[in-house]
Design a protein around this motif. Structure first.
Motif, PDB file in Angstrom:
ATOM      1  N   ILE A 147      -2.535   5.417   7.612  1.00  0.00           N
ATOM      2  CA  ILE A 147      -2.082   4.845   6.404  1.00  0.00           C
ATOM      3  C   ILE A 147      -1.903   6.037   5.701  1.00  0.00           C
ATOM      4  O   ILE A 147      -2.429   7.276   5.588  1.00  0.00           O
ATOM      5  CB  ILE A 147      -3.301   4.447   5.620  1.00  0.00           C
ATOM      6  CG1 ILE A 147      -3.791   3.040   6.372  1.00  0.00           C
ATOM      7  CG2 ILE A 147      -2.626   3.777   4.401  1.00  0.00           C
ATOM      8  CD1 ILE A 147      -4.769   2.056   5.918  1.00  0.00           C
ATOM      9  N   VAL A 148      -0.420   6.200   5.081  1.00  0.00           N
ATOM     10  CA  VAL A 148      -0.078   7.400   4.627  1.00  0.00           C
ATOM     11  C   VAL A 148       0.744   7.075   3.462  1.00  0.00           C
ATOM     12  O   VAL A 148       1.226   6.036   2.987  1.00  0.00           O
ATOM     13  CB  VAL A 148       1.090   8.012   5.492  1.00  0.00           C
ATOM     14  CG1 VAL A 148       2.428   7.244   5.594  1.00  0.00           C
ATOM     15  CG2 VAL A 148       1.555   9.508   4.947  1.00  0.00           C
ATOM     16  N   GLY A 149       0.527   8.046   2.239  1.00  0.00           N
ATOM     17  CA  GLY A 149       1.099   8.267   0.959  1.00  0.00           C
ATOM     18  C   GLY A 149       0.517   9.142  -0.173  1.00  0.00           C
ATOM     19  O   GLY A 149      -0.360   9.989   0.410  1.00  0.00           O
ATOM     20  N   MET A 150       1.264   9.173  -1.197  1.00  0.00           N
ATOM     21  CA  MET A 150       1.005  10.255  -2.040  1.00  0.00           C
ATOM     22  C   MET A 150      -0.509  10.143  -2.413  1.00  0.00           C
ATOM     23  O   MET A 150      -1.146   9.200  -2.598  1.00  0.00           O
ATOM     24  CB  MET A 150       2.068  10.148  -3.191  1.00  0.00           C
ATOM     25  CG  MET A 150       1.645  10.785  -4.505  1.00  0.00           C
ATOM     26  SD  MET A 150       2.781  10.535  -5.810  1.00  0.00           S
ATOM     27  CE  MET A 150       2.173  11.488  -7.346  1.00  0.00           C
ATOM     28  N   GLY A 151      -0.944  11.280  -3.013  1.00  0.00           N
ATOM     29  CA  GLY A 151      -2.500  11.094  -3.574  1.00  0.00           C
ATOM     30  C   GLY A 151      -2.533  10.346  -4.989  1.00  0.00           C
ATOM     31  O   GLY A 151      -1.773  10.527  -5.568  1.00  0.00           O
ATOM     32  N   GLY A 152      -3.564   9.596  -4.713  1.00  0.00           N
ATOM     33  CA  GLY A 152      -3.767   8.604  -5.790  1.00  0.00           C
ATOM     34  C   GLY A 152      -2.957   7.310  -5.766  1.00  0.00           C
ATOM     35  O   GLY A 152      -3.022   6.391  -6.706  1.00  0.00           O
ATOM     36  N   ILE A 153      -2.357   7.256  -4.579  1.00  0.00           N
ATOM     37  CA  ILE A 153      -1.625   5.889  -4.489  1.00  0.00           C
ATOM     38  C   ILE A 153      -2.675   4.789  -4.039  1.00  0.00           C
ATOM     39  O   ILE A 153      -2.295   3.387  -3.950  1.00  0.00           O
ATOM     40  CB  ILE A 153      -0.497   6.059  -3.482  1.00  0.00           C
ATOM     41  CG1 ILE A 153       0.877   5.015  -3.522  1.00  0.00           C
ATOM     42  CG2 ILE A 153      -0.720   5.876  -1.978  1.00  0.00           C
ATOM     43  CD1 ILE A 153       2.137   5.503  -3.145  1.00  0.00           C
ATOM     44  N   GLY A 199       4.106   5.143 -13.650  1.00  0.00           N
ATOM     45  CA  GLY A 199       5.002   5.043 -12.535  1.00  0.00           C
ATOM     46  C   GLY A 199       4.512   4.505 -11.184  1.00  0.00           C
ATOM     47  O   GLY A 199       4.579   5.175 -10.067  1.00  0.00           O
ATOM     48  N   GLY A 200       3.930   3.293 -11.223  1.00  0.00           N
ATOM     49  CA  GLY A 200       3.235   2.680 -10.307  1.00  0.00           C
ATOM     50  C   GLY A 200       1.948   3.409  -9.269  1.00  0.00           C
ATOM     51  O   GLY A 200       1.894   2.890  -8.197  1.00  0.00           O
ATOM     52  N   LEU A 201       1.484   4.326 -10.050  1.00  0.00           N
ATOM     53  CA  LEU A 201       0.365   5.060  -9.225  1.00  0.00           C
ATOM     54  C   LEU A 201      -1.016   4.433  -9.850  1.00  0.00           C
ATOM     55  O   LEU A 201      -1.425   4.594 -10.890  1.00  0.00           O
ATOM     56  CB  LEU A 201       0.442   6.526  -9.580  1.00  0.00           C
ATOM     57  CG  LEU A 201      -0.478   7.725  -8.674  1.00  0.00           C
ATOM     58  CD1 LEU A 201       0.116   7.419  -7.280  1.00  0.00           C
ATOM     59  CD2 LEU A 201      -0.205   8.802  -9.354  1.00  0.00           C
ATOM     60  N   PRO A 202      -1.498   3.776  -8.819  1.00  0.00           N
ATOM     61  CA  PRO A 202      -2.759   2.834  -9.157  1.00  0.00           C
ATOM     62  C   PRO A 202      -4.022   3.822  -9.827  1.00  0.00           C
ATOM     63  O   PRO A 202      -4.489   3.457 -10.752  1.00  0.00           O
ATOM     64  CB  PRO A 202      -3.366   2.618  -7.831  1.00  0.00           C
ATOM     65  CG  PRO A 202      -1.916   2.390  -6.841  1.00  0.00           C
ATOM     66  CD  PRO A 202      -1.303   3.575  -7.261  1.00  0.00           C
ATOM     67  N   LEU A 203      -4.063   5.210  -9.179  1.00  0.00           N
ATOM     68  CA  LEU A 203      -5.235   5.925  -9.680  1.00  0.00           C
ATOM     69  C   LEU A 203      -4.985   6.282 -11.161  1.00  0.00           C
ATOM     70  O   LEU A 203      -5.788   6.316 -12.220  1.00  0.00           O
ATOM     71  CB  LEU A 203      -5.366   7.332  -9.098  1.00  0.00           C
ATOM     72  CG  LEU A 203      -6.546   8.334  -9.372  1.00  0.00           C
ATOM     73  CD1 LEU A 203      -7.684   7.516  -9.347  1.00  0.00           C
ATOM     74  CD2 LEU A 203      -6.521   9.525  -8.705  1.00  0.00           C
ATOM     75  N   ALA A 204      -3.642   6.547 -11.458  1.00  0.00           N
ATOM     76  CA  ALA A 204      -3.224   6.861 -13.030  1.00  0.00           C
ATOM     77  C   ALA A 204      -3.535   5.767 -13.887  1.00  0.00           C
ATOM     78  O   ALA A 204      -3.868   5.754 -14.878  1.00  0.00           O
ATOM     79  CB  ALA A 204      -1.866   7.123 -13.151  1.00  0.00           C
ATOM     80  N   PHE A 260      -8.688  13.308 -11.398  1.00  0.00           N
ATOM     81  CA  PHE A 260      -7.143  12.843 -11.172  1.00  0.00           C
ATOM     82  C   PHE A 260      -6.451  14.264 -10.997  1.00  0.00           C
ATOM     83  O   PHE A 260      -5.551  14.280 -10.044  1.00  0.00           O
ATOM     84  CB  PHE A 260      -6.610  11.891 -12.251  1.00  0.00           C
ATOM     85  CG  PHE A 260      -5.244  11.656 -12.254  1.00  0.00           C
ATOM     86  CD1 PHE A 260      -4.765  10.782 -11.563  1.00  0.00           C
ATOM     87  CD2 PHE A 260      -4.225  12.397 -12.816  1.00  0.00           C
ATOM     88  CE1 PHE A 260      -3.615  10.198 -11.229  1.00  0.00           C
ATOM     89  CE2 PHE A 260      -2.860  12.240 -12.557  1.00  0.00           C
ATOM     90  CZ  PHE A 260      -2.581  11.221 -11.797  1.00  0.00           C
ATOM     91  N   SER A 261      -6.438  15.232 -11.800  1.00  0.00           N
ATOM     92  CA  SER A 261      -5.776  16.387 -11.639  1.00  0.00           C
ATOM     93  C   SER A 261      -6.191  17.145 -10.440  1.00  0.00           C
ATOM     94  O   SER A 261      -5.292  17.770 -10.051  1.00  0.00           O
ATOM     95  CB  SER A 261      -6.147  17.365 -12.920  1.00  0.00           C
ATOM     96  OG  SER A 261      -5.742  16.660 -14.028  1.00  0.00           O
ATOM     97  N   MET A 262      -7.236  17.131 -10.131  1.00  0.00           N
ATOM     98  CA  MET A 262      -7.825  17.784  -8.710  1.00  0.00           C
ATOM     99  C   MET A 262      -7.093  16.956  -7.656  1.00  0.00           C
ATOM    100  O   MET A 262      -6.728  17.688  -6.631  1.00  0.00           O
ATOM    101  CB  MET A 262      -9.295  17.692  -8.516  1.00  0.00           C
ATOM    102  CG  MET A 262      -9.818  18.355  -7.620  1.00  0.00           C
ATOM    103  SD  MET A 262     -11.586  18.274  -7.036  1.00  0.00           S
ATOM    104  CE  MET A 262     -11.384  16.504  -6.623  1.00  0.00           C
ATOM    105  N   ILE A 263      -6.871  15.760  -7.602  1.00  0.00           N
ATOM    106  CA  ILE A 263      -6.274  15.136  -6.484  1.00  0.00           C
ATOM    107  C   ILE A 263      -4.812  15.339  -6.325  1.00  0.00           C
ATOM    108  O   ILE A 263      -4.466  15.592  -5.303  1.00  0.00           O
ATOM    109  CB  ILE A 263      -6.428  13.456  -6.771  1.00  0.00           C
ATOM    110  CG1 ILE A 263      -7.909  13.081  -6.474  1.00  0.00           C
ATOM    111  CG2 ILE A 263      -5.431  12.875  -5.898  1.00  0.00           C
ATOM    112  CD1 ILE A 263      -8.157  11.691  -6.814  1.00  0.00           C
ATOM    113  N   SER A 289      -2.642  18.584  -3.242  1.00  0.00           N
ATOM    114  CA  SER A 289      -1.255  18.563  -2.583  1.00  0.00           C
ATOM    115  C   SER A 289      -0.525  19.868  -2.449  1.00  0.00           C
ATOM    116  O   SER A 289       0.061  20.401  -1.825  1.00  0.00           O
ATOM    117  CB  SER A 289      -0.739  17.453  -3.005  1.00  0.00           C
ATOM    118  OG  SER A 289      -1.223  16.186  -2.480  1.00  0.00           O
ATOM    119  N   TYR A 290      -0.636  20.380  -3.876  1.00  0.00           N
ATOM    120  CA  TYR A 290       0.012  21.566  -3.965  1.00  0.00           C
ATOM    121  C   TYR A 290      -0.493  22.856  -3.466  1.00  0.00           C
ATOM    122  O   TYR A 290       0.086  23.404  -2.846  1.00  0.00           O
ATOM    123  CB  TYR A 290       0.094  21.564  -5.667  1.00  0.00           C
ATOM    124  CG  TYR A 290       0.611  23.172  -6.084  1.00  0.00           C
ATOM    125  CD1 TYR A 290       2.023  23.620  -5.968  1.00  0.00           C
ATOM    126  CD2 TYR A 290      -0.339  24.119  -6.567  1.00  0.00           C
ATOM    127  CE1 TYR A 290       2.642  24.708  -6.124  1.00  0.00           C
ATOM    128  CE2 TYR A 290       0.226  25.403  -6.664  1.00  0.00           C
ATOM    129  CZ  TYR A 290       1.586  25.562  -6.815  1.00  0.00           C
ATOM    130  OH  TYR A 290       2.084  27.064  -6.735  1.00  0.00           O
TER     131      TYR A 290
END
Length: 877
Positions: free
Chosen positions: A191-197, A357-362, A398-401, A405-406
């Motif tokens: 399962i792959v996706g952006m952090g927080g998705i 922006g469709g990001l569940p964690l946000a 959230f900021s740490m998540i 990636s960076y």
């Protein structure tokens, strides 16, 4: 941005060293500097990202010293250029080094010596760090071998609690089907996706599902994380399977791995490996999971597509962003639960949900703020205006998540990613433009046998696979057309870039912004500014200006004498700003040119002073622009891009004299009435992309444009040929001999009026992948394609053609994936055999093509009856 500064400086020195008329003493100094830069680049590439503040401080020293060295060298070059109006380029710069040293030259030598000493001091510190690191590694190895290890509590068990799944019901069902169905062979599902998705939340719901708990004898949850330790993972696994005893914790890694294998052997198990960051982690673990053909499964969650693809034995499951309705449903569930939401708050709440922006964690973080605050329209509107500030202020996790990636990016990608923050919010970034900017900025480390643009494409692809860059639109050949980043990730880019003095966004507060750019290398302008803003007594270190405002003041440009990039395409100028031609180091120039009088549509000959210019983009109004002969004296030119321009071949070429050759020129668009004489083609031997337009040409004069010579452009891959004939023969077919370059991959023909019998010229192109036929590109009522043609064609567009009968077999287009038919009102049908092409995925039929649309639906129905559910048909009114 230490690494970026080193790469940019190295490229500058490489360019200088290519000139043979540099005195030996100067060459030795530059070679010595180059060796130091190479050493430091290797250090940054090989040293771990997580070595503490001393290394971070050292990186800042490297960055600042590299910037200082670049300023010294480029300032000296500019001084030399200004001293000789008769010479151009680096040849002009170093001609003076053999003469008596001026005060400026002595200062340059002194400054260069100082910066070399600073690099020596840094290198000494690097050597000490490397020496100490080797000692620490030996001590760590000894400690690991002799002392017991315990798994961290955070990675031992599955996360507690079970979040409500909103918007991922379909994902949940699909993963459960793959877990409980399919082959009895051991299956690995990524399962792959952006952090927080929501990868972990989805996995948690799967792990706790009652059907899953019943189906698998053993379930274990392990968090891998970036700080992956093999022994800790083994202990965590055993902790999920048995009870860790003192003897077990004292066992070797091999013994622990053997215990894991034995505990799983013969049993149906589900292992969740959450947050995996490397293929090495999977290589270390996979051999300890037995495959007894009993339906056991392993689920891997990761942000990295390469890791997901490497580990998975089946297609990866890509998580998508929530749509607007799903976002609102999740926000409403988090804030109100079973209670109803007031209509006046729902309208604002939907805006808040959309801005996440469709990001569940946000959405979850914002929901937590809404729950604690007043449920008033005023309070909710304030939150809607500043989602990013609310999220980052109220949830450090959230900021740490996002920051993870960076931080995980290799050095060569960090600068490219931060550069994305320099574009406006919700801005579709043209990929071709982004790549040209990266090249001009000097971000790319050269690789033998690859062009810089090929390297840039690889960098972008890597960022896409890491789910940091989002692709919003693709080209007809499958390549990326527009990209962007999530708004919350963009805010991270801007914050990190400001910290690194990498770029500064010009705010409406002029005083704050002016102070802010003092040490920055790039200036991003989103709002209008005044001339007084840039009045300064000392030169600014700005290398790039990306201006997205409508304001442009030519006078401020001269304050940035070392500018490399000037992008002001949204600014319309009434005359060509000649001040720009004094920016010797400029590599990228883009602006819009509104010419009031016809004589002002001419680019001045002084444009040739920009000897380092790689990309020139001008959008003229009216649409026609005249380029001077001097454009042929700019050897670094790679891309000339205009709406429409007139480019004449110098008289010397026309009479057979030796002329300059633009060996680096790859793009020329759109050029009007260009004559493809033998001499003209010799001047552009490596052209890859060409757009050419002809209008008002009579049959009698057509031969003078030498179109039969086009076949000699051996490197050409993309050709767009547009033709608007005189009214007297508007309906007559094209009668001039015509040949096409053999390496064409993409061909667009507009208004050419060829006969369908001539299609064999196009069909025989061995590498053609994209063909677009527009506005009577071919004349005639019947087209019968032939066997052996279009062997690699993937995309075919037919628009505004008077074609009535099209006869074709599936074998005539063996690789076709996408067919588009628009405004072909006479076309009776799309051949039913087209549906039998195994690679065909999509048929689009636009307006004024009713019969073609009906036949497309019949093709789709027939294919579905044959079990082909892949082929899709889209109709547009």
């Amino acid at each position: 941005m230490a690494y970026a500064a080193l790469v940019s400086l190295t490229q500058l020195l490489d360019q200088i060293m290519h000139y043979n008329n540099i005195p030996l003493s100067e060459e030795q100094e530059l070679q010595s500097l180059q060796e130091k830069l190479t050493f430091l680049q290797a250090f940054l590439e090989n040293y771990s990202h997580n070595n503490g503040k001393p290394v971070e401080f050292l990186e800042a020293q490297i960055r600042d010293t590299a910037y200082q060295a670049q300023d010294i060298v480029e300032s000296h070059i500019s001084d030399q250029v200004c001293g000789d109006d008769n010479c151009c380029g680096f040849e002009r710069c170093f001609r003076y080094l053999g003469l008596r040293r001026s005060n400026i030259e002595k200062k340059y030598e002194k400054d260069l010596l100082t910066v070399m000493e600073q690099f020596d001091s840094i290198i000494e510190e690097v050597i000490n760090i490397q020496r100490n690191s080797r000692v620490e590694n030996l001590q760590h190895s000894y400690t690991s071998a002799s002392a017991s290890s315990t798994a961290s509590a955070s990675s031992r068990n599955a996360p507690s609690g079970r979040d409500k799944m909103v918007g991922f019901d379909e994902d949940l069902l699909r993963i459960k089907d793959r877990l409980c169905g399919e082959s009895p062979k051991l299956g690995i599902i990524s399962i792959v996706g952006m952090g927080g998705i929501g990868k972990t939340t989805l996995s948690r719901n799967i792990f706790d599902d009652s059907l899953i708990a019943y189906y698998f004898h053993i379930r274990a949850w392990i968090t891998i994380s970036q700080d992956y330790l093999f022994r800790e993972v083994l202990l965590s696994l055993l902790n999920s399977l048995t009870v860790i005893t003192k003897d077990l914790s004292l066992e070797t890694d091999y013994q622990l791995a053997e215990n894991v294998y034995k505990s799983l052997k013969g049993r149906t198990y589900l292992i969740i490996l959450d947050d995996m960051w490397s293929t090495k982690a999977w290589d270390d673990l996979k051999r300890f999971f037995p495959d007894d053909y009993n339906g056991s499964r392993i689920v891997i969650t990761t942000r990295l597509l390469d890791v997901a693809s490497y580990a998975s034995s089946s297609p990866v499951h890509q998580l998508r962003f929530l749509n607007e309705d799903q976002s609102w449903n999740l926000l409403r569930e988090k804030v109100f639960g079973q209670q109803s939401c007031q209509p006046k708050l729902e309208k604002i709440g939907r805006i808040i949900a959309k801005n996440c922006g469709g990001l569940p964690l946000a959405i979850s973080v914002v929901a937590g703020v809404l729950v604690k605050g007043n449920r008033t329209e005023y309070h909710w509107r304030n939150i809607a205006r500043n989602i990013s500030g609310v999220v980052t202020k109220n949830d450090e996790h959230f900021s740490m998540i996002l920051t993870l990636s960076y931080d995980h990016l290799p050095y060569h990608l960090k600068k490219c990613f931060l550069y994305m923050g320099g574009f406006p919010e919700d801005y579709g970034i043209p990929v071709s433009k982004l790549i040209k900017l990266w090249v001009a900025e000097g971000f790319l480390k050269p690789v033998r046998s690859k062009s810089l643009e090929e390297i840039a494409e690889e960098y972008l692809e890597d960022l896409v696979k890491r789910n940091l860059v989002l692709i919003s639109k693709k080209r007809s050949n499958g390549k990326y057309r527009f990209c962007g980043i999530h708004d919350l990730m963009r805010d991270l880019c801007i914050r990190k870039a400001e910290e690194e003095n990498f770029l500064h966004v010009l705010s409406s507060n002029a005083y704050t912004s002016q102070r802010g750019i003092k040490h920055h290398r790039r200036l991003i302008i989103f709002s209008d500014f005044t001339a007084s803003f840039f009045i300064t007594t000392s030169p600014l270190p700005i290398r790039s200006v990306l201006n997205f405002s409508r304001c442009f003041l030519e006078s401020f440009v001269l304050g940035f004498r070392l500018l490399r990039v000037l992008d002001a395409l949204k600014t319309s100028l009434e005359y060509f700003p000649v001040e720009i031609t004094e920016l010797f180091h400029l590599r990228y120039l883009a602006f819009s040119y509104y010419a009031v009088k016809s004589e002002l549509k001419i680019i001045p000959p002084s444009i040739s002073k920009l000897r380092n210019l790689q990309t020139l983009i001008i959008h003229p109004y009216p649409l026609e622009l005249y380029l001077p002969f001097q454009i042929w004296k700019m050897p670094q030119l790679m891309h000339l891009m205009f709406k429409t321009c007139v480019l004449l071949v110098p008289l010397a070429a026309r009479i057979g004299w030796k002329v300059p050759v633009l060996e680096n020129l790859q793009t020329l668009s759109t050029v009007k009435k260009f004559r493809f004489t033998s001499k003209a083609l010799e001047m552009i031997p490596n052209l890859k992309k060409l757009k050419v337009h002809y209008t008002g040409v009579s049959q009698a004069k057509w031969s003078k444009y030498c179109l039969n010579n086009l076949v000699r452009l051996r490197q050409l891959e993309t050709l767009s040929f547009s033709f608007r004939p005189t009214s007297s023969w508007r309906r007559d077919p094209f009668s001039t001999s015509f040949a096409l370059p053999p390496n064409l991959k993409k061909l667009t023909l507009t208004g050419c009026r060829f006969l369908w019998e001539d299609m064999a010229i196009v069909g025989s192109l061995p590498n053609l992948e994209v063909l677009k036929l527009r506005d009577y590109a071919f004349l005639g009522r019947e087209w019968e394609s032939n066997e052996g043609e279009f062997g690699r064609l993937k995309f075919l567009l037919m628009e505004w053609l008077n074609l009535k009968c099209w006869r074709a077999e599936s074998s005539h287009f063996p690789c076709l994936e996408h067919l588009v038919v628009r405004s072909c009102w006479q076309l009776e049908e799309i051949p039913c055999e087209i549906g039998e092409i195994p690679t065909l995925r999509l048929i689009e039929v636009g307006p004024r093509s009713k019969l073609a649309a009906d036949s497309a639906l019949l093709i789709q129905e027939e294919q579905r009856n044959l079990g082909n559910d892949i082929l899709q048909v889209r109709l547009y009114s």
